[in-house]
Design a protein around this motif. Structure first.
Motif, mmCIF file in Angstrom:
data_model
loop_
_atom_site.group_PDB
_atom_site.id
_atom_site.type_symbol
_atom_site.label_atom_id
_atom_site.label_comp_id
_atom_site.label_asym_id
_atom_site.label_seq_id
_atom_site.Cartn_x
_atom_site.Cartn_y
_atom_site.Cartn_z
ATOM 1 N N GLY A 46 8.035 -5.542 6.950
ATOM 2 C CA GLY A 46 7.118 -5.905 8.027
ATOM 3 C C GLY A 46 7.796 -5.904 9.381
ATOM 4 O O GLY A 46 7.233 -5.425 10.375
ATOM 5 N N GLY A 47 9.029 -6.442 9.420
ATOM 6 C CA GLY A 47 9.763 -6.465 10.685
ATOM 7 C C GLY A 47 10.107 -5.075 11.178
ATOM 8 O O GLY A 47 10.030 -4.794 12.377
ATOM 9 N N ARG A 48 10.458 -4.178 10.254
ATOM 10 C CA ARG A 48 10.813 -2.819 10.638
ATOM 11 C C ARG A 48 9.592 -2.048 11.163
ATOM 12 O O ARG A 48 9.709 -1.265 12.121
ATOM 13 C CB ARG A 48 11.405 -2.087 9.436
ATOM 14 N N LEU A 49 8.424 -2.305 10.545
ATOM 15 C CA LEU A 49 7.220 -1.540 10.908
ATOM 16 C C LEU A 49 6.285 -2.298 11.852
ATOM 17 O O LEU A 49 5.222 -1.801 12.198
ATOM 18 C CB LEU A 49 6.457 -1.146 9.634
ATOM 19 N N PHE A 50 6.683 -3.533 12.212
ATOM 20 C CA PHE A 50 5.890 -4.362 13.123
ATOM 21 C C PHE A 50 4.496 -4.643 12.553
ATOM 22 O O PHE A 50 3.479 -4.536 13.238
ATOM 23 C CB PHE A 50 5.766 -3.702 14.505
ATOM 24 N N ILE A 51 4.475 -5.003 11.268
ATOM 25 C CA ILE A 51 3.236 -5.403 10.615
ATOM 26 C C ILE A 51 3.497 -6.693 9.851
ATOM 27 O O ILE A 51 4.647 -7.072 9.623
ATOM 28 C CB ILE A 51 2.709 -4.312 9.651
ATOM 29 N N THR A 52 2.444 -7.397 9.443
ATOM 30 C CA THR A 52 2.604 -8.678 8.765
ATOM 31 C C THR A 52 3.010 -8.483 7.309
ATOM 32 O O THR A 52 2.792 -7.413 6.728
ATOM 33 C CB THR A 52 1.303 -9.491 8.804
ATOM 34 N N GLU A 53 3.564 -9.551 6.716
ATOM 35 C CA GLU A 53 3.924 -9.503 5.298
ATOM 36 C C GLU A 53 2.693 -9.257 4.433
ATOM 37 O O GLU A 53 2.758 -8.557 3.424
ATOM 38 C CB GLU A 53 4.592 -10.811 4.880
ATOM 39 N N ASN A 54 1.561 -9.850 4.839
ATOM 40 C CA ASN A 54 0.319 -9.652 4.081
ATOM 41 C C ASN A 54 -0.081 -8.180 4.057
ATOM 42 O O ASN A 54 -0.508 -7.653 3.036
ATOM 43 C CB ASN A 54 -0.814 -10.468 4.704
ATOM 44 N N THR A 55 0.074 -7.540 5.211
ATOM 45 C CA THR A 55 -0.251 -6.118 5.291
ATOM 46 C C THR A 55 0.696 -5.312 4.404
ATOM 47 O O THR A 55 0.275 -4.370 3.716
ATOM 48 C CB THR A 55 -0.160 -5.622 6.742
ATOM 49 N N VAL A 56 1.967 -5.685 4.395
ATOM 50 C CA VAL A 56 2.937 -5.004 3.535
ATOM 51 C C VAL A 56 2.536 -5.153 2.068
ATOM 52 O O VAL A 56 2.557 -4.185 1.300
ATOM 53 C CB VAL A 56 4.359 -5.559 3.747
ATOM 54 N N LYS A 57 2.158 -6.376 1.671
ATOM 55 C CA LYS A 57 1.749 -6.612 0.279
ATOM 56 C C LYS A 57 0.571 -5.717 -0.102
ATOM 57 O O LYS A 57 0.525 -5.173 -1.208
ATOM 58 C CB LYS A 57 1.370 -8.079 0.083
ATOM 59 N N ASN A 58 -0.389 -5.582 0.817
ATOM 60 C CA ASN A 58 -1.548 -4.724 0.548
ATOM 61 C C ASN A 58 -1.115 -3.275 0.365
ATOM 62 O O ASN A 58 -1.598 -2.564 -0.527
ATOM 63 C CB ASN A 58 -2.570 -4.835 1.677
ATOM 64 N N HIS A 59 -0.198 -2.812 1.231
ATOM 65 C CA HIS A 59 0.294 -1.436 1.114
ATOM 66 C C HIS A 59 1.026 -1.230 -0.210
ATOM 67 O O HIS A 59 0.847 -0.202 -0.881
ATOM 68 C CB HIS A 59 1.231 -1.102 2.276
ATOM 69 N N VAL A 60 1.870 -2.212 -0.596
ATOM 70 C CA VAL A 60 2.623 -2.096 -1.850
ATOM 71 C C VAL A 60 1.659 -2.040 -3.034
ATOM 72 O O VAL A 60 1.828 -1.233 -3.954
ATOM 73 C CB VAL A 60 3.613 -3.273 -2.015
ATOM 74 N N ARG A 61 0.631 -2.885 -3.008
ATOM 75 C CA ARG A 61 -0.358 -2.868 -4.091
ATOM 76 C C ARG A 61 -1.023 -1.495 -4.195
ATOM 77 O O ARG A 61 -1.188 -0.939 -5.291
ATOM 78 C CB ARG A 61 -1.413 -3.947 -3.840
ATOM 79 N N ASN A 62 -1.394 -0.922 -3.049
ATOM 80 C CA ASN A 62 -2.017 0.401 -3.040
ATOM 81 C C ASN A 62 -1.064 1.482 -3.550
ATOM 82 O O ASN A 62 -1.468 2.401 -4.274
ATOM 83 C CB ASN A 62 -2.497 0.756 -1.631
ATOM 84 N N ILE A 63 0.210 1.369 -3.164
ATOM 85 C CA ILE A 63 1.214 2.353 -3.599
ATOM 86 C C ILE A 63 1.358 2.330 -5.117
ATOM 87 O O ILE A 63 1.374 3.373 -5.773
ATOM 88 C CB ILE A 63 2.570 2.064 -2.918
ATOM 89 N N LEU A 64 1.457 1.126 -5.695
ATOM 90 C CA LEU A 64 1.608 1.015 -7.146
ATOM 91 C C LEU A 64 0.407 1.606 -7.871
ATOM 92 O O LEU A 64 0.551 2.302 -8.880
ATOM 93 C CB LEU A 64 1.785 -0.450 -7.552
ATOM 94 N N GLU A 65 -0.787 1.361 -7.324
ATOM 95 C CA GLU A 65 -2.003 1.893 -7.950
ATOM 96 C C GLU A 65 -2.038 3.418 -7.863
ATOM 97 O O GLU A 65 -2.343 4.115 -8.837
ATOM 98 C CB GLU A 65 -3.243 1.306 -7.272
#
Length: 237
Positions: free
Chosen positions: A197-216
């Motif tokens: 999140g810090g590297r991409l300037f997005i929230t941890e929640n947003t990162v979690k959503n992206h990770v969930r989508n990636i796994l799917e």
């Protein structure tokens, strides 16, 4: 359990240590051994054992009811194994992390457990005094592997690398959005959600959503599998 070398610890992949007592469930078909684990954990002020189970089916049911933070589970159990129970638990208790505590030194059990979503694989030979530390480690998003099993895992990856005659082209990931691709690259570099999140300037929640989508989208069950996918597809230099 007898004193052995401490389990290998892998750097964090998730959020901070919880401020409330950790909710733990212990799953093992040997009642005496299970009660021993519960006794050790109950002595810790920051750990609360909320449930027990003697087989995988009961573990799935109780995980849905109790929503534990960490599940300590045996591999070989009657009716439903720990490996078979893992994906079912993840479906109804997605925030629960589970670690296999087993007698099995089988490489196939290790790989199947990781594919099922386990964040740790430890042998019952480990020192009982290490168990609370392992639970805290797993709860904070790190992974724990018995040192001998970690060696086998590394050896297997090395063998796969030798057998790989040509890398997968980047076209194997067309279904990921540009942002998901960025997250995957950082995930494969062992960054946790906060760091990504810090590297991409997005929230941890947003990162979690992206990770969930990636796994799917990649049809994998864990961050480890996604990272391996990324490395083999040359998304990480």
């Amino acid at each position: 359990m007898t004193p052995q070398s401490a389990p290998a610890e892998i750097r964090p992949v998730d959020g901070p240590t919880p401020t409330r007592p950790l909710r733990i469930m212990v799953v093992d078909d040997h009642a005496l051994f299970r009660r021993g684990l519960v006794s050790v954990l109950d002595d810790e002020d920051d750990i609360d054992v909320v449930g027990e189970a003697g087989d995988g089916d009961v573990a799935v049911q109780k995980a849905g009811e109790l929503q534990p933070d960490v599940i300590i589970m045996d591999v070989m159990m009657p009716h439903t194994t720990g490996i078979e129970a893992g994906p079912r638990i993840r479906a109804i208790a997605p925030d629960a992390k589970f670690v296999m505590l087993t007698m099995s030194e089988s490489e196939s059990d290790l790989f199947e457990a990781l594919k099922a979503g386990a964040t740790g694989y430890l042998l019952k030979e480990m020192a009982v005094t290490d168990l609370p530390r392992v639970v805290r480690t797993i709860a904070t998003g790190r992974s724990c592997l018995d040192s001998s099993m970690a060696t086998k895992l590394i050896a297997e990856f090395a063998e796969l690398a030798k057998q790989e005659t040509s890398p997968r082209p980047k076209e194997t990931l067309p279904q990921l959005t540009p942002r998901e691709t960025e997250v995957l690259k950082l995930l494969a570099r062992s960054m946790n959600n906060r760091e990504i999140g810090g590297r991409l300037f997005i929230t941890e929640n947003t990162v979690k959503n992206h990770v969930r989508n990636i796994l799917e989208k990649l049809q994998v069950h864990s961050r480890t599998e996604a990272a391996i996918y990324a490395v083999r597809a040359e998304y990480v230099g």
